[in-house]
Every structure is written in structure tokens, then in C-alpha cells.
Design a protein around this motif. Structure first.
Motif, PDB file in Angstrom:
ATOM      1  N   UNK A 155       0.844  -1.195   0.000  1.00 38.53           N
ATOM      2  CA  UNK A 155       0.000   0.000   0.000  1.00 38.53           C
ATOM      3  C   UNK A 155       0.878   1.243   0.000  1.00 38.53           C
ATOM      4  N   UNK A 156       0.438   2.258  -0.728  1.00 36.88           N
ATOM      5  CA  UNK A 156       1.120   3.546  -0.763  1.00 36.88           C
ATOM      6  C   UNK A 156       0.076   4.635  -0.593  1.00 36.88           C
ATOM      7  N   UNK A 157       0.254   5.464   0.427  1.00 38.31           N
ATOM      8  CA  UNK A 157      -0.709   6.522   0.741  1.00 38.31           C
ATOM      9  C   UNK A 157      -0.410   7.770  -0.084  1.00 38.31           C
ATOM     10  N   UNK A 158      -1.470   8.311  -0.699  1.00 34.76           N
ATOM     11  CA  UNK A 158      -1.350   9.576  -1.437  1.00 34.76           C
ATOM     12  C   UNK A 158      -1.384  10.726  -0.461  1.00 34.76           C
ATOM     13  N   UNK A 159      -0.778  11.824  -0.728  1.00 35.84           N
ATOM     14  CA  UNK A 159       0.113  12.068  -1.856  1.00 35.84           C
ATOM     15  C   UNK A 159       1.478  11.443  -1.595  1.00 35.84           C
ATOM     16  N   UNK A 160       2.180  11.136  -2.645  1.00 29.76           N
ATOM     17  CA  UNK A 160       3.517  10.579  -2.520  1.00 29.76           C
ATOM     18  C   UNK A 160       4.416  11.209  -3.580  1.00 29.76           C
TER      19      UNK A 160
END
Length: 65
Positions: free
Chosen positions: A44-49
Motif C-alpha cells: 500500500x502507498x498513501x497519497x500524496x507521494x
């Protein structure tokens, strides 16, 4: 269109078990897991990135970390 992201991944994994997946959302990962949208332990990657964060996370997923 018409299916959830988890359903899409389930169908894709059925056809190609070796497919790696990285989920992205503007919601915190704990919220996503609590709502049942994303199982605990999935990438999982949380926005903003940043671009760098994306590249690092993609490398981790491809390497199986």
C-alpha cells in the motif's frame, strides 16, 4: 468499471498468480483495512507521494519485500 479493486486483483491473480500489486489511496492504510477494502499485509502507498516514494515502493513490491 463495475468491480472493486480487490475483486479485480482476485480475478487477475486467478489468471496470473505471479502478478504483484501495489494499492494506492488518499485514505490512511488503517482506514482502508478497517473498511475491508484492503487486507492487512498487502502493499500500500498513501497519497500524496513523491516520485521517489513511488519508485522505492514499486521496487519493494517487485523484490517481494
Amino acid at each position: 468499471p463495475g468491480i472493486t479493486c480487490t475483486e479485480m486483483v482476485r480475478r487477475l491473480s486467478h489468471q496470473r498468480a505471479d502478478t504483484r500489486v501495489l494499492f494506492m489511496s488518499g485514505h490512511p492504510d488503517t482506514t482502508i483495512v478497517k473498511l475491508g477494502v484492503l487486507a492487512s499485509g498487502l502493499a500500500f502507498l498513501k497519497k500524496p507521494f513523491s516520485r521517489q516514494d513511488l519508485l522505492i515502493r514499486i521496487r519493494e513490491v517487485l523484490d517481494g519485500a
